[in-house]
Design an enzyme around this catalytic site. Structure first.
Site, PDB file in Angstrom:
ATOM      1  N   SER A 236       0.864  -1.179   0.000  1.00 57.96           N
ATOM      2  CA  SER A 236       0.000   0.000   0.000  1.00 57.96           C
ATOM      3  C   SER A 236       0.897   1.224   0.000  1.00 57.96           C
ATOM      4  O   SER A 236       2.040   1.185   0.469  1.00 57.96           O
ATOM      5  CB  SER A 236      -0.957   0.013   1.196  1.00 57.96           C
TER       6      SER A 236
ATOM      7  N   GLU B 192       1.077   5.567   0.655  1.00 55.21           N
ATOM      8  CA  GLU B 192       0.447   6.762   1.228  1.00 55.21           C
ATOM      9  C   GLU B 192       0.805   7.988   0.405  1.00 55.21           C
ATOM     10  O   GLU B 192       1.966   8.233   0.104  1.00 55.21           O
ATOM     11  CB  GLU B 192       0.889   6.966   2.680  1.00 55.21           C
TER      12      GLU B 192
ATOM     13  N   THR C  40      -3.781  11.373   3.036  1.00 52.00           N
ATOM     14  CA  THR C  40      -3.770  11.961   4.372  1.00 52.00           C
ATOM     15  C   THR C  40      -4.804  13.077   4.502  1.00 52.00           C
ATOM     16  O   THR C  40      -5.378  13.551   3.524  1.00 52.00           O
ATOM     17  CB  THR C  40      -2.380  12.490   4.726  1.00 52.00           C
ATOM     18  N   TYR C  41      -4.999  13.515   5.742  1.00 48.82           N
ATOM     19  CA  TYR C  41      -6.070  14.447   6.095  1.00 48.82           C
ATOM     20  C   TYR C  41      -5.513  15.431   7.109  1.00 48.82           C
ATOM     21  O   TYR C  41      -5.000  15.018   8.159  1.00 48.82           O
ATOM     22  CB  TYR C  41      -7.226  13.642   6.696  1.00 48.82           C
TER      23      TYR C  41
ATOM     24  N   HIS D  12      -7.800   9.051   5.184  1.00 47.92           N
ATOM     25  CA  HIS D  12      -7.427   9.304   6.579  1.00 47.92           C
ATOM     26  C   HIS D  12      -8.514  10.142   7.255  1.00 47.92           C
ATOM     27  O   HIS D  12      -9.207  10.924   6.610  1.00 47.92           O
ATOM     28  CB  HIS D  12      -6.103  10.065   6.651  1.00 47.92           C
TER      29      HIS D  12
ATOM     30  N   GLY E 246      -4.632  12.141  15.589  1.00 44.98           N
ATOM     31  CA  GLY E 246      -4.167  13.323  14.881  1.00 44.98           C
ATOM     32  C   GLY E 246      -3.264  14.183  15.737  1.00 44.98           C
ATOM     33  O   GLY E 246      -3.347  14.191  16.973  1.00 44.98           O
ATOM     34  N   ASP E 247      -2.380  14.915  15.079  1.00 43.41           N
ATOM     35  CA  ASP E 247      -1.474  15.826  15.767  1.00 43.41           C
ATOM     36  C   ASP E 247      -2.181  17.132  16.097  1.00 43.41           C
ATOM     37  O   ASP E 247      -3.139  17.522  15.426  1.00 43.41           O
ATOM     38  CB  ASP E 247      -0.261  16.125  14.891  1.00 43.41           C
TER      39      ASP E 247
ATOM     40  N   TYR F  17       3.126   2.433  16.935  1.00 39.77           N
ATOM     41  CA  TYR F  17       4.380   3.155  17.134  1.00 39.77           C
ATOM     42  C   TYR F  17       5.448   2.241  17.728  1.00 39.77           C
ATOM     43  O   TYR F  17       5.521   2.071  18.949  1.00 39.77           O
ATOM     44  CB  TYR F  17       4.121   4.383  18.023  1.00 39.77           C
TER      45      TYR F  17
ATOM     46  N   ALA G 245       2.901   8.951  24.912  1.00 41.69           N
ATOM     47  CA  ALA G 245       2.532   7.790  25.725  1.00 41.69           C
ATOM     48  C   ALA G 245       3.298   7.789  27.040  1.00 41.69           C
ATOM     49  O   ALA G 245       4.468   8.178  27.108  1.00 41.69           O
ATOM     50  CB  ALA G 245       2.816   6.504  24.962  1.00 41.69           C
TER      51      ALA G 245
ATOM     52  N   ASP H  24       1.312   2.416  25.663  1.00 40.77           N
ATOM     53  CA  ASP H  24       1.113   2.642  24.238  1.00 40.77           C
ATOM     54  C   ASP H  24       0.517   1.408  23.574  1.00 40.77           C
ATOM     55  O   ASP H  24      -0.396   1.506  22.744  1.00 40.77           O
ATOM     56  CB  ASP H  24       2.449   3.001  23.591  1.00 40.77           C
TER      57      ASP H  24
ATOM     58  N   LYS I 249      -7.822   0.396  20.419  1.00 40.30           N
ATOM     59  CA  LYS I 249      -8.241   0.786  19.068  1.00 40.30           C
ATOM     60  C   LYS I 249      -8.672  -0.430  18.255  1.00 40.30           C
ATOM     61  O   LYS I 249      -9.670  -0.389  17.526  1.00 40.30           O
ATOM     62  CB  LYS I 249      -7.104   1.540  18.370  1.00 40.30           C
TER      63      LYS I 249
ATOM     64  N   PHE J 229      12.124  15.469  10.415  1.00 40.03           N
ATOM     65  CA  PHE J 229      10.806  14.861  10.597  1.00 40.03           C
ATOM     66  C   PHE J 229      10.867  13.763  11.657  1.00 40.03           C
ATOM     67  O   PHE J 229      10.000  13.668  12.533  1.00 40.03           O
ATOM     68  CB  PHE J 229      10.311  14.311   9.265  1.00 40.03           C
TER      69      PHE J 229
ATOM     70  N   HIS K  51       3.552  -0.980   3.961  1.00 39.84           N
ATOM     71  CA  HIS K  51       2.909   0.318   3.745  1.00 39.84           C
ATOM     72  C   HIS K  51       4.019   1.338   3.520  1.00 39.84           C
ATOM     73  O   HIS K  51       4.828   1.606   4.423  1.00 39.84           O
ATOM     74  CB  HIS K  51       2.068   0.702   4.963  1.00 39.84           C
TER      75      HIS K  51
END
Length: 298
Positions: free
Chosen positions: A12, A14, A45-46, A74, A105-106, A144, A151, A157, A164, A215, A264
């Protein structure tokens, strides 16, 4: 490249929604370049609080309509009420989307911590449960391997990841990492915690090393010292590209040897690097007929 001899994992990719007409062309070129690799799905992404909602929807509509790919949209909890968030999901369904990547989300730009909307979802687990009430989506969530920056502990975490998945998600996609042992230890810890859903590694072929390091620092992903040394020795863009392909292929080959069945890839809308990695590993590109000329995913 000689691989482990095991079957190649499914793929997949992104993408992110474009900000400019030039970005629209780059996104469409990415789709044209990578669609022939027959990904299981691609995701778009969103932005926080729906800041890219229109562009995300336009990109999804273009990818589905012209490339006929399965698309995962997303969706985040940031800056929107439950009703607004779930209406976005219904909008995805109207576009033909049956997959959603559900994330907390951030925080919005300029803010340092996540604060739920007064009428919004407070966590990704709540978002997953809400999505289950409005549509028959296949839901992926984030994981993660080096612990989410907020966390309390690695155990906490993993417990959050389990919430979820128990809420209705069917898979997890990880943050990128560069040492396979990091992922394998995390996968084993998840299994010990009773998680049975597939955890698919998220991988980042390195387009620009210095930008990647910045990043990685923001999301607390480790960059091994050997990578710093290797990229310091790359004297030209061509050498850096070749190095990036080699590093990604070696990492993926190791993961295939450990039984990974899906990859991914975070493309950063840079199709050539991602394609070269997949091609080197032995993925064959099959010619596809697109419904119309690209460039319209504005």
């Amino acid at each position: 490249m000689a691989t482990t001899g095991k079957a190649l994992p499914s793929l997949s990719f992104e993408f992110f929604p474009p900000h400019t007409p030039e970005g629209s062309l780059r996104l469409w070129r990415s789709v044209e370049r990578l669609a022939p690799l027959a990904p299981r799905f691609v995701s778009v992404t969103y932005g926080a609080g729906g800041t890219t909602r229109d562009r995300t929807n336009a990109a999804i509509q273009t990818i589905i309509g012209r490339a006929r790919l399965n698309v995962a949209g997303h969706l985040t909890c940031v800056g929107a009420s439950r009703a607004e968030t779930l209406e976005v999901a219904r909008g995805y369904a109207r576009l033909g989307v049956r997959r959603i990547v559900a994330l907390r989300g951030d925080p919005p730009k300029g803010e340092t911590r996540f604060v739920p909307h007064p009428d919004g979802f407070a966590s990704a687990a709540e978002l997953v449960a809400g999505l289950r009430e409005v549509g028959d989506f296949e839901i992926a969530v984030g994981a993660y391997p080096e612990v989410h920056p907020e966390a309390a502990s690695a155990a906490a975490d993993i417990e959050n990841l389990k919430r979820k998945l128990d809420a209705g998600a069917s898979m997890a996609l990880t943050q990128f990492f560069f040492e396979n042992e990091t992922f394998l230890r995390f996968r084993d810890a998840c299994a010990r915690a009773g998680i049975t859903a597939p955890i698919h590694p998220g991988l980042l072929p390195v387009e620009n090393f210095s930008r990647m390091v910045n990043f990685a620092g923001r999301c607390k992903a480790s960059v091994p010292e050997w990578m710093h040394r290797a990229f310091e020795r790359a004297e030209t863009p061509e050498e850096a590209h070749t190095l990036s392909v080699a590093i990604a292929c070696e990492q993926i080959d190791g993961l295939i040897g450990e039984g990974v069945e899906h990859l991914h890839l975070y493309t950063l809308n840079n199709p050539d690097l991602t394609f070269d990695v997949c091609h080197t590993l032995g993925y064959a590109a099959a010619p596809l007929a697109f419904a119309a000329e690209g460039g319209g995913a504005a």
